[in-house]
Design an enzyme around this catalytic site. Structure first.
Site, PDB file in Angstrom:
ATOM      1  N   HIS A 474       0.833  -1.203   0.000  1.00  0.00           N
ATOM      2  CA  HIS A 474       0.000   0.000   0.000  1.00  0.00           C
ATOM      3  C   HIS A 474       0.871   1.258   0.000  1.00  0.00           C
ATOM      4  O   HIS A 474       0.745   2.126  -0.869  1.00  0.00           O
ATOM      5  CB  HIS A 474      -0.914  -0.013   1.228  1.00  0.00           C
ATOM      6  CG  HIS A 474      -1.781   1.200   1.355  1.00  0.00           C
ATOM      7  ND1 HIS A 474      -3.101   1.198   1.001  1.00  0.00           N
ATOM      8  CD2 HIS A 474      -1.509   2.468   1.769  1.00  0.00           C
ATOM      9  CE1 HIS A 474      -3.608   2.409   1.189  1.00  0.00           C
ATOM     10  NE2 HIS A 474      -2.652   3.200   1.665  1.00  0.00           N
ATOM     11  N   GLU A 475       1.770   1.340   0.969  1.00  0.00           N
ATOM     12  CA  GLU A 475       2.590   2.544   1.083  1.00  0.00           C
ATOM     13  C   GLU A 475       3.543   2.660  -0.102  1.00  0.00           C
ATOM     14  O   GLU A 475       3.872   3.758  -0.541  1.00  0.00           O
ATOM     15  CB  GLU A 475       3.351   2.571   2.421  1.00  0.00           C
ATOM     16  CG  GLU A 475       2.447   2.583   3.660  1.00  0.00           C
ATOM     17  CD  GLU A 475       1.400   3.702   3.661  1.00  0.00           C
ATOM     18  OE1 GLU A 475       1.636   4.741   3.005  1.00  0.00           O
ATOM     19  OE2 GLU A 475       0.341   3.527   4.295  1.00  0.00           O
ATOM     20  N   HIS A 478       1.761   4.403  -2.822  1.00  0.00           N
ATOM     21  CA  HIS A 478       1.853   5.863  -2.650  1.00  0.00           C
ATOM     22  C   HIS A 478       3.229   6.351  -3.101  1.00  0.00           C
ATOM     23  O   HIS A 478       3.354   7.390  -3.752  1.00  0.00           O
ATOM     24  CB  HIS A 478       1.681   6.247  -1.182  1.00  0.00           C
ATOM     25  CG  HIS A 478       0.267   6.215  -0.678  1.00  0.00           C
ATOM     26  ND1 HIS A 478      -0.767   6.865  -1.312  1.00  0.00           N
ATOM     27  CD2 HIS A 478      -0.275   5.644   0.436  1.00  0.00           C
ATOM     28  CE1 HIS A 478      -1.895   6.690  -0.608  1.00  0.00           C
ATOM     29  NE2 HIS A 478      -1.615   5.941   0.446  1.00  0.00           N
ATOM     30  N   HIS A 481       3.469   6.671  -6.707  1.00  0.00           N
ATOM     31  CA  HIS A 481       2.725   7.857  -7.136  1.00  0.00           C
ATOM     32  C   HIS A 481       3.616   9.100  -7.042  1.00  0.00           C
ATOM     33  O   HIS A 481       3.578   9.979  -7.906  1.00  0.00           O
ATOM     34  CB  HIS A 481       1.496   8.005  -6.235  1.00  0.00           C
ATOM     35  CG  HIS A 481       0.396   8.864  -6.782  1.00  0.00           C
ATOM     36  ND1 HIS A 481      -0.647   9.283  -6.006  1.00  0.00           N
ATOM     37  CD2 HIS A 481       0.178   9.388  -8.005  1.00  0.00           C
ATOM     38  CE1 HIS A 481      -1.479  10.029  -6.736  1.00  0.00           C
ATOM     39  NE2 HIS A 481      -0.996  10.106  -7.959  1.00  0.00           N
TER      40      HIS A 481
HETATM   41 ZN   LIG Z   1      -2.867   5.228   1.958  1.00  0.00          ZN
END
Ligand SMILES: [Zn+2]
Length: 687
Positions: A474-475, A478, A481
């Site tokens: 998940h991180e 990010h 991104h």
């Molecule tokens: Zn998040």
């Protein structure tokens, strides 16, 4: 008294000349921050005032681009400071954090409420069509105009003065809120002896021994309030009495009376946010907060939350009966409590799926899961990662990787800070020391992932739970991104997007963690190096929807309480704990399940950026469930065509276009919520 010569040698104010112009952490001391902040703030103020006072008529270049260039020194100082304040703090940094929060808020108010400056931006906005701007420039101008109006530009002077006061107070309160949670977590420790270890697996015992030793209790075993300690304890400990003690302490963070109690702070935050929203012409804070998101209105967010709430509760109720029966089978006739759920669910998982979390864990080594994340990023986006050992970072546990693009050119510096320690706040997050932009030539991003995993014993691999591995992905989503961002302007770079869109790149990336071909390659036993046996992979995948009713309930209850608190039209006398209790009663919260984050320690909404927006995770889940199916439909989880669209319209695009439009460009159609229900194994409602 700070003299000029001391300023001259302040490493925070020098230009950084090392690799990636990374901050020279080894030379930065806490006492450098205040003078650096003061100097950088003065410089930023002068730069912004110069734009406002420019006698030339406003142009995009002399106004918007000039603002985009302002405050670089402040960004550098604040980048280092806030990363350290979250990941490796101490008393000195905490004092500075409390002092600097209102000063930074005042700086922002002075900028946004600068009348001459807003006049220039407003004039540009009024003639956008005649300015011959690129699509990205038009978007940046629109964002600036919105930033100013949402902060009170154009409001009357009295309202503006009050807005500035509120902004400062909110900043102070948010900083205190976070520090109090950390304080309660640091203060609590449950020490166990050999005889208290019943049910606990080896990996837990090893990390609990290490945690005790780190805190000066060698020979004992420590349970802490870090999620990576307390959650497995609740999952495996056969000692109901100890589970209750640990759970109650965890649930009571921020509500213990004394200096770290957060109840009054949360109430004041809610009250001031409501007042701010009213001054800006919004009905409630939630209306204000959501106006610039994909959801756009609180009603849209509530509708989504309520659509999963009822089937989530129904599914959890069925699970509750099954768990109660398991307890009865063992001759225990207590009524299921929140400290029993994880423990009995783990037993049920063993019984029904023959799947034991402690059987999976030896295959989930931190280093191999990091490799897996890098591999997926490489297959999808062509980036490669090379660890470097020459950088002096802010803690010996922090690691660094050079990131290279598919064209072989440097793309970013990635830092990984994976282990829990008392100086780190709880949770997991991505942050940056510098964002991507190319206004004056390429500026490469420096991005960090911070986790709270339990560290393995001396010379042993650190082993993750399935949840931990998913959090890492998940991180890292990010982080991608931030690192794949390819825009000109800082204002819309990387993760500078709406809160309910920003979880899409992170959550969609989680899907690659649980693909069979990824598990076969990267889930390797930490002792034998053998891949996870196919039978275990199959069991893991079929058990994915296990306990999803519970997960839906604990999350959605938190999101509903958050939204309702910020929809309150008369929060003058709000008692946040009573409000929470009432709301849970109204929605029919099952007694055996607790909120994922109770109000007195709900850092997302009181010290993070998710106020009235905790629903964002579910909103983005509609996108990630639907979005990942694009890969499944193609028959290749690394399909180059789908991956290219995901890169072009999502990961590299920052906030350069409208989010609905970005999603449609990637998917070829708007998102459909059905995939979310399939993913969670919930029945789609009638309405
Ligand atoms: Zn998040």
């Amino acid at each position: 008294m700070m003299t000029h010569s001391a300023l001259d040698t302040n490493p925070l104010l020098e230009s950084w000349t090392g690799p990636f112009e990374a901050p020279p952490f080894n030379r930065i001391e806490p006492h450098h921050f205040r003078p650096a902040f003061d100097a950088a703030l003065a410089q930023a103020r002068a730069e912004i005032d110069a734009v406002a006072a420019d006698p030339a008529p406003p142009t995009f270049a002399n106004t918007i681009e000039a603002l985009e260039r302002s405050g670089r020194s402040l960004d550098k100082v604040a980048g280092v400071f806030f990363n350290l304040a979250g990941a490796h703090t101490n008393d000195e940094l905490q004092t500075i954090e409390r002092e600097i929060a209102p000063i930074l808020a005042r700086h922002r108010s002075e900028t946004y409420l600068n009348e001459a400056l807003f006049k220039r931006i407003d004039a540009l906005k009024a003639r956008t069509v005649t300015l011959a701007l690129s699509a990205e420039q038009a978007r940046v101008l629109e964002r600036y105009h919105l930033d100013f109006t949402r902060a009170g530009a154009g409001a009357d002077r009295q309202a503006q003065a009050r807005l500035a006061t509120i902004a400062e107070r909110l900043a102070t309160l948010a900083a205190e809120f976070g520090q109090h949670v950390l304080g309660d977590e640091k203060d609590w420790l449950m020490l166990l002896d050999e005889r208290d270890l019943e049910g606990l697996p080896d990996f837990f015992i090893a990390s609990a021994a290490r945690a005790a030793e780190d805190r000066g209790h060698a020979g004992k075993y420590a349970v802490t309030l870090s999620r990576s300690s307390v959650e497995p304890f609740l999952q495996f400990s056969a000692r109901r009495d100890l589970r209750e003690i640990a759970f109650r302490a965890w649930a009571a963070r921020g509500e213990n009376g004394g200096a770290t109690d957060n109840r009054a702070i949360a109430a004041e935050l809610v009250r001031l946010r409501a007042e701010r929203a009213r001054l800006l012409g919004y009905e409630t804070y939630a209306h204000y907060r959501l106006a610039d998101t994909m959801a756009k209105t609180p009603k849209a967010a509530l509708d989504l939350l309520e659509s999963v709430w009822t089937p989530g509760v129904a599914s959890a109720r069925k699970d509750e009966e099954a768990l109660q029966a398991i307890a009865a089978d063992e001759g225990q006739n207590f009524k299921l409590a929140p400290w029993d759920w994880r423990y009995l669910a783990e037993k049920r998982r063993k019984a029904e799926f023959d799947l034991d979390e402690s059987e999976l864990k030896p295959y989930l080594q931190l280093d191999r899961i990091i490799d897996a994340a890098f591999y997926a990023a490489h297959r999808l986006f062509g980036v490669t990662f090379n660890e470097r050992f020459d950088l002096k970072l802010y803690h010996p546990d922090v690691r660094a990787w050079d990131v290279t693009g598919s064209d072989g050119a440097p793309k970013a510096l990635f830092l990984g800070d994976y282990f829990a320690r008392p100086s780190k706040r709880s949770g997991a997050w991505m942050s940056g020391f510098r964002g991507q932009q190319k206004l004056d030539g390429p500026q490469l991003p420096i991005v960090v992932n911070v986790m709270n995993f339990a560290k393995g014993g001396e010379g042993e691999a650190s082993l993750l739970s399935v949840d931990d591995a998913r959090t890492l992905f998940h991180e890292f989503g990010h982080a991608l991104h931030g690192m794949l961002s390819d825009v000109v302007y800082p204002r819309i770079s990387g993760t500078h997007v709406a809160g309910d869109f920003v979880e899409f790149p992170s959550q969609v990336f989680e899907h690659w963690m649980q693909q069979p071909e990824m598990l076969r390659r990267f889930a390797l036993h930490y002792k034998t190096g053998e891949p996870m046996p196919q039978a275990l992979v199959d069991k893991l995948l079929t058990a994915r929807r296990f306990n999803q009713g519970w997960a839906t309930v604990e999350y959605t209850a938190s999101a509903l309480v958050d939204l309702k608190l910020h929809l309150d039209t008369s929060p003058e006398e709000v008692d946040v704990v009573a409000f929470e209790r009432e709301e849970l009663k109204r929605i029919g919260m099952p007694d055996a399940i607790a909120m994922r984050h109770r109000t007195p320690h709900f850092q997302h909404i009181f010290s993070g950026g998710y106020s009235a927006a905790y629903y964002s995770y579910l909103w983005s889940e509609v996108l990630d469930a639907d979005g990942f199916e694009a890969f499944e439909e193609s028959g290749d989880i690394f399909d180059p065509g789908v991956a290219k669209r995901l890169n072009d319209f999502v990961y590299s695009a920052g906030g350069s276009r409208d989010y609905d439009e970005a999603y449609r460009a990637f998917r070829g159609r708007p998102p459909s919520p059905e995939a979310l229900f399939r993913k969670r194994g919930l029945e789609l409602g009638e309405s």
